[in-house]
Write a protein that holds these residues in place. Sequence first.
Motif, short mmCIF file in Angstrom:
data_model
loop_
_atom_site.label_atom_id
_atom_site.label_comp_id
_atom_site.label_asym_id
_atom_site.label_seq_id
_atom_site.Cartn_x
_atom_site.Cartn_y
_atom_site.Cartn_z
N SER A 1 0.96 -1.12 0.08
CA SER A 1 0.16 -0.06 0.32
C SER A 1 0.94 1.32 0.11
O SER A 1 0.49 2.38 -0.67
N VAL A 2 2.03 1.10 0.73
CA VAL A 2 3.08 2.35 0.62
C VAL A 2 4.38 1.53 0.14
O VAL A 2 4.66 0.57 0.86
N SER A 3 5.07 2.17 -0.91
CA SER A 3 6.02 1.54 -1.31
C SER A 3 7.42 2.14 -0.93
O SER A 3 7.40 3.32 -0.79
N LEU A 4 8.38 1.29 -0.57
CA LEU A 4 9.52 1.70 -0.19
C LEU A 4 10.78 1.32 -1.20
O LEU A 4 10.52 0.60 -2.02
N SER A 5 11.97 2.01 -0.98
CA SER A 5 12.87 2.09 -1.80
C SER A 5 13.70 0.93 -1.22
O SER A 5 13.79 0.64 -0.15
N VAL A 6 14.37 -0.05 -2.00
CA VAL A 6 15.16 -0.93 -1.84
C VAL A 6 16.34 -0.50 -0.69
O VAL A 6 16.57 -1.25 0.26
N HIS A 7 16.89 0.49 -0.95
CA HIS A 7 17.97 1.00 0.07
C HIS A 7 17.59 1.19 1.37
O HIS A 7 18.04 0.71 2.23
N ASP A 8 16.17 1.94 1.59
CA ASP A 8 15.67 2.35 2.74
C ASP A 8 15.36 0.81 3.41
O ASP A 8 15.69 0.69 4.66
N THR A 9 14.91 0.09 2.67
CA THR A 9 14.50 -1.14 3.26
C THR A 9 15.62 -2.08 3.86
O THR A 9 15.59 -2.55 4.81
N PHE A 10 16.56 -2.11 2.98
CA PHE A 10 17.58 -3.05 3.60
C PHE A 10 18.39 -2.25 4.91
O PHE A 10 19.02 -2.90 5.94
N GLU A 11 18.59 -0.68 4.69
CA GLU A 11 19.04 0.00 5.88
C GLU A 11 18.46 -0.38 7.14
O GLU A 11 18.92 -0.64 8.25
N THR A 12 16.81 -0.11 6.96
CA THR A 12 16.17 -0.48 8.12
C THR A 12 16.33 -1.86 8.76
O THR A 12 16.27 -2.14 10.04
N ILE A 13 16.31 -2.92 7.79
CA ILE A 13 16.35 -4.26 8.30
C ILE A 13 17.71 -4.45 8.95
O ILE A 13 17.96 -5.14 10.00
N GLY A 14 18.78 -3.88 8.35
CA GLY A 14 20.15 -4.03 8.91
C GLY A 14 20.12 -3.45 10.35
O GLY A 14 20.75 -3.88 11.13
N CYS A 15 19.67 -2.24 10.53
CA CYS A 15 19.36 -1.62 11.85
C CYS A 15 18.85 -2.54 12.83
O CYS A 15 19.06 -2.84 14.06
N LEU A 16 17.48 -3.31 12.36
CA LEU A 16 16.53 -4.01 13.31
C LEU A 16 17.49 -5.13 13.60
O LEU A 16 17.27 -5.64 14.72
N ILE A 17 18.21 -5.91 12.74
CA ILE A 17 19.04 -6.78 13.16
C ILE A 17 19.99 -6.71 14.09
O ILE A 17 20.27 -7.47 15.23
N ARG A 18 20.78 -5.47 14.02
CA ARG A 18 21.72 -5.21 14.76
C ARG A 18 21.35 -4.61 16.26
O ARG A 18 21.92 -4.19 17.10
N GLY A 19 20.07 -4.47 16.11
CA GLY A 19 19.28 -3.92 17.30
C GLY A 19 19.43 -2.47 17.85
O GLY A 19 19.23 -1.80 18.69
N LYS A 20 20.00 -1.67 16.58
CA LYS A 20 19.86 -0.31 16.92
C LYS A 20 18.72 0.37 16.15
O LYS A 20 17.77 -0.27 15.72
N PRO A 21 18.33 1.33 16.71
CA PRO A 21 17.04 2.15 16.29
C PRO A 21 17.09 2.41 15.04
O PRO A 21 18.24 2.91 14.30
N ALA A 22 16.03 2.18 14.07
CA ALA A 22 16.25 2.47 12.74
C ALA A 22 16.02 4.01 12.48
O ALA A 22 15.53 4.90 13.16
#
Lengths: 254, 346
Positions: free
Chosen positions: B34-55
């Motif tokens: 419903s809202v599309s994201l860019s691939v770059h933002d997506t990976f950046e956010t997932i990367g932060c989630l995995i490392r436990g940092k605030p996105a």
Amino acid sequence: MLTAEHITVRFGAHTAVDDVSFTLEEGHWLMLVGPNGAGKSTLLRALAQACPYAGRFTADGRDVKRMKPSERARALGFLAQQHTQQYAYTVAEIVRLGRYAHRKGFLAPADPDEEKHVARALALTGLGPMARTSVLTLSGGEQQRAFLAQVFAQDPRVLVLDEPVNHLDLQYQQRIFGLVKLWLKRPGRAVLSVVHDLSLARRYGTDILLLDGGRKAAGGPMADFVDGDTLRDVYGLDVEAWMRRLLQPWQPAP
Amino acid sequence: MRRVRRAEGYSTAAWLALILVPLAAMTLCVCLGSVSLSVHDTFETIGCLIRGKPAPEGIAAGIIPIRLPRVLRVTLVGAALSLCGAAMQGLLRNPLADGSTMGVSAGASLGAVISLAFGIAIPGLPLAGTMGMAMLFAFGSLMLILSLAYLLDRSLDTHSIILIGVIFSMFASSLMSLVISFSGDRIHSITFWTMGSLASGGYTEVLVLLGALILPGGVLLRLAPELNSFAVGEENAQGLGVPVRRVKLTVLICVSVLIGVCVSIGGTIAFVGLVTPHIARMIVGPNHRRLLPASLSFGAVFLLLTDLLARTVLNPRELNLGVVTSLVGAVLFVIIFYRTGRGARR
């Protein structure tokens, strides 16, 4: 190599096989004959452990019933009458399945001689050029040859055939029987087969077992088999005279 | 041994493709919606989630924690259902076999509803009660359907199994309605469950699905040679030295566990196990050494794309995932049914 001792198979009140015994020696080809309903195929099904039976089969002195499935497959190889196929396996894949019982190892079971045996079985049956053909596109005769190649790759000591050429054309009948005869030439092997055609039985068999109504009517070396009276009793027909009459039109004119 | 692998298995490149294509589909599904994201933002956010940092601030931070577990659930359910379908089609030599066509999913749903209605639960493990009952009922239904089919005709004919499966599905659904109508005040939790889909839930479900896919799924993958022998013929398999009874029981138990887990998490998603193994078979052939991994991969991709379709085509409204798979699956079912029917008559 293979013995049957007092085999009896009952389906409810009906006794399909009644106290049948036989012995199959190395290098011999035992033909199981008799009219429809004589219990030939049932006897083979019992040997394959596909139906309950009383009595004992032994292969190389060991009770077949007590063997593990893979041991049994290395001792006895079965070829059925017909193989209806659902999926497009290639001939090579069908043949390769024959090596299942020879795989060793727990984590990644494999058979070091697989390629050798598969190639040999394909070459022996003349299926090399068709190795990558789908079995769904094969004729009945070719399909039977593919499964014969599978059982050759399985490399059992005793080959058990259930009317292997029942609905095949003459040239395929001759070919399959020729291949089995060739296979039998190696030491340590024997063949047991159910055959309808008494002429084929006499042509290829070394021994014979005649069943009638589940019972053994006669048996022994093929050379002593010409007993017109027993055959007449079992088939209700003068078999010898009938066979000669069938052959008559093929005699060259004098 | 290397030569054996080459003869029937995949090359490294093919394995890589089977892993990369679902990963690409997953990325696509996390990005689009419903809202599309860019691939770059997506990976950046997932990367932060995995490392436990605030996105980093932005839309992605709000959307990914919802979309990512959904995509993971869809991937795993698609792979699991597809693997089950492929395994059953091989075992029973029946190209129409699937959890939904054989009534196993309906049986599993009945089990789940019963556990909810009578409050069967294991303390401390919120999912375990429903899931255990769903597995148990999946296995029970499989046994019942196969024995009924066996009584009807001993060769386990393709069509009789499906017929009995359909009748059993109806029977199980009516029992389910019966249980629901007597469930009193628990009706809310049941209704919530029956309406539930892969859209809701967290990472617990993802972990359970992953476990199910690794354990029983791994066992199924290892049984590829045995499944090949069954697909060629059960009598033939016995002659080849395959421990026929043990293999059959193992496959049925693994399939029941997988379907039980999938149904208790995502409800009945019909026909996935029918469609994708069929497509996989057309591409890689019937050999289970290739077919099973391909089914896993294709199943994941198929369900991911279906889910994407379901939530974007009528944006902002969402379609039920099962509706879309059924639309595709029913058509394909008819095609396969007619084909096998012709084959049988030939």
